[in-house]
Enzyme design. Structure first.
Site, PDB file in Angstrom:
ATOM      1  N   ARG A 254     -13.751 -65.335  52.382  1.00  0.00           N
ATOM      2  CA  ARG A 254     -12.652 -65.888  51.594  1.00  0.00           C
ATOM      3  C   ARG A 254     -12.854 -67.389  51.411  1.00  0.00           C
ATOM      4  NH1 ARG A 254     -12.088 -61.464  50.302  1.00  0.00           N
ATOM      5  NH2 ARG A 254     -10.228 -60.114  50.376  1.00  0.00           N
ATOM      6  N   GLU A 283      -9.582 -68.830  42.395  1.00  0.00           N
ATOM      7  CA  GLU A 283     -10.385 -67.913  41.590  1.00  0.00           C
ATOM      8  C   GLU A 283      -9.568 -67.411  40.402  1.00  0.00           C
ATOM      9  OE1 GLU A 283     -11.813 -64.837  44.183  1.00  0.00           O
ATOM     10  OE2 GLU A 283     -13.083 -66.207  45.321  1.00  0.00           O
ATOM     11  N   HIS A 302     -17.582 -63.900  43.302  1.00  0.00           N
ATOM     12  CA  HIS A 302     -16.885 -62.998  44.234  1.00  0.00           C
ATOM     13  C   HIS A 302     -17.219 -61.535  43.932  1.00  0.00           C
ATOM     14  CE1 HIS A 302     -13.198 -62.930  47.107  1.00  0.00           C
ATOM     15  NE2 HIS A 302     -14.104 -62.025  47.442  1.00  0.00           N
TER      16      HIS A 302
END
Length: 328
Positions: A254, A283, A302
């Protein structure tokens, strides 16, 4: 059957044909995404599937909860907080499409007697492989050398990569992903040390250490832990200063685990040799982010857990978790 997201609220799809339907014949299940693996849908035929779309906002999710009162939510994108839970009085389970549940307000769920489940280990292979890919890309300067070759340069006489065999990698988080990454690092003849206060037993080859030791002895550090209030900004100016000069940093967990300004400063000073990052504080990353354009920082959007195989495994795991709660 599948109901559409915010732009098509109130419509039900039956075998591909839209049919108006004022009263749901089946309990609703909200998916905070635009799709779910067919193998997962095959397990959920007793539900009306409501899709929230590709990039649902918090408001979208609350609105869909009010409109459909789902008994279950499968979380892929967006956040599920107290407002969404209060908008769905029938809600009994929130199931994460993956392993990280930081986008679910677990305190609010517990207060409302709503189960929170995660598809633990479903994407372990995919994320561990991405972490290894980023580590190798950093150590071997893969993007930089590719760019130079594409531009017509031949840097054999001047470039030297980092050899990982014999070096120490420090893992923060030793769950399914961390342990899988450890096995790959051990196969490369690396020394593996790790910190995880919740790991009760570790397989052979992983040395449990405290954080001070991990900072001091690691040639590379890879993050594999969930984000909590206690570890937010774990990698910061103070902890990075304790690391070996030139340390490689990899994050497929994360973004909030890293103080991004401190990492950027450490890269620019040479304290961090390079960084491979798959997750970020905000994000999606937008144009103009300070990380962009620095050849020592390798970025991916990601996608560590995003493979065709993991998509199926996470979907099936999330579906099975829903059924295990609702059919208990």
């Amino acid at each position: 059957m599948a109901r559409c997201g915010p732009a098509h609220r109130g419509r039900v799809e039956r075998r591909g044909a839209p049919v108006s339907n004022a009263v749901a014949l089946k309990p609703a299940l909200l998916v905070t995404a635009a799709d779910l693996a067919p193998q997962a849908l095959a397990l959920l035929t007793d539900f009306e599937i409501v899709y929230a779309g590709k990039t649902p906002t918090d408001e979208d999710i609350v609105a869909l909860c009010k409109a459909h009162n789902p008994e279950a939510i499968i979380v892929r994108y967006g956040k599920v907080g107290a407002a969404a839970m209060d908008a769905a009085p029938a809600l009994r389970v929130i199931s994460k499409h993956g392993s990280g549940t930081d986008t679910i307000d677990k305190v609010a769920a517990q207060a409302r007697h709503i189960e929170v489940r995660a598809a633990v280990g479903a994407n372990a292979a995919a994320v561990a492989e991405q972490a290894l890919a980023l580590l190798l890309a950093c150590a071997k300067s893969v993007p930089k050398l590719n760019a130079r070759m594409q531009a017509g340069f031949w840097d054999k006489a001047t470039h030297k990569s980092v050899e990982l065999a014999g070096r120490t990698v420090g893992l923060i988080g030793l769950g399914a992903i961390g342990q899988r990454f450890a096995r790959m690092a051990l196969a490369m003849e690396m020394r593996v040390i790790g910190f995880d206060p919740f790991a009760k037993s570790l397989p052979a080859g992983i040395e449990a250490v405290d954080l001070a030791t991990l900072w001091r002895e690691s040639d590379a550090i890879s993050l594999h832990c969930p984000l909590t209030a206690d570890n937010r900004g774990l990698l910061n100016a103070e902890t990075l200063a304790q690391c070996k000069r030139g340390v490689i940093v990899v994050n497929t967990a994360r973004g909030g685990l890293i103080d991004e300004a401190a990492l950027l400063a450490a890269v620019r000073s040479g304290q961090v040799g390079s960084a491979g990052l798959d997750s970020f504080a905000v994000e999606p990353m937008t144009a103009g982010h300070p990380f962009q354009g620095d050849e020592r920082i390798i970025l991916s959007p990601h996608i560590g857990g995003v493979t065709a195989d993991a998509f199926v495994k996470m979907g099936v795991g999330a579906a099975e978790n829903v059924l295990s709660v609702l059919h208990a």
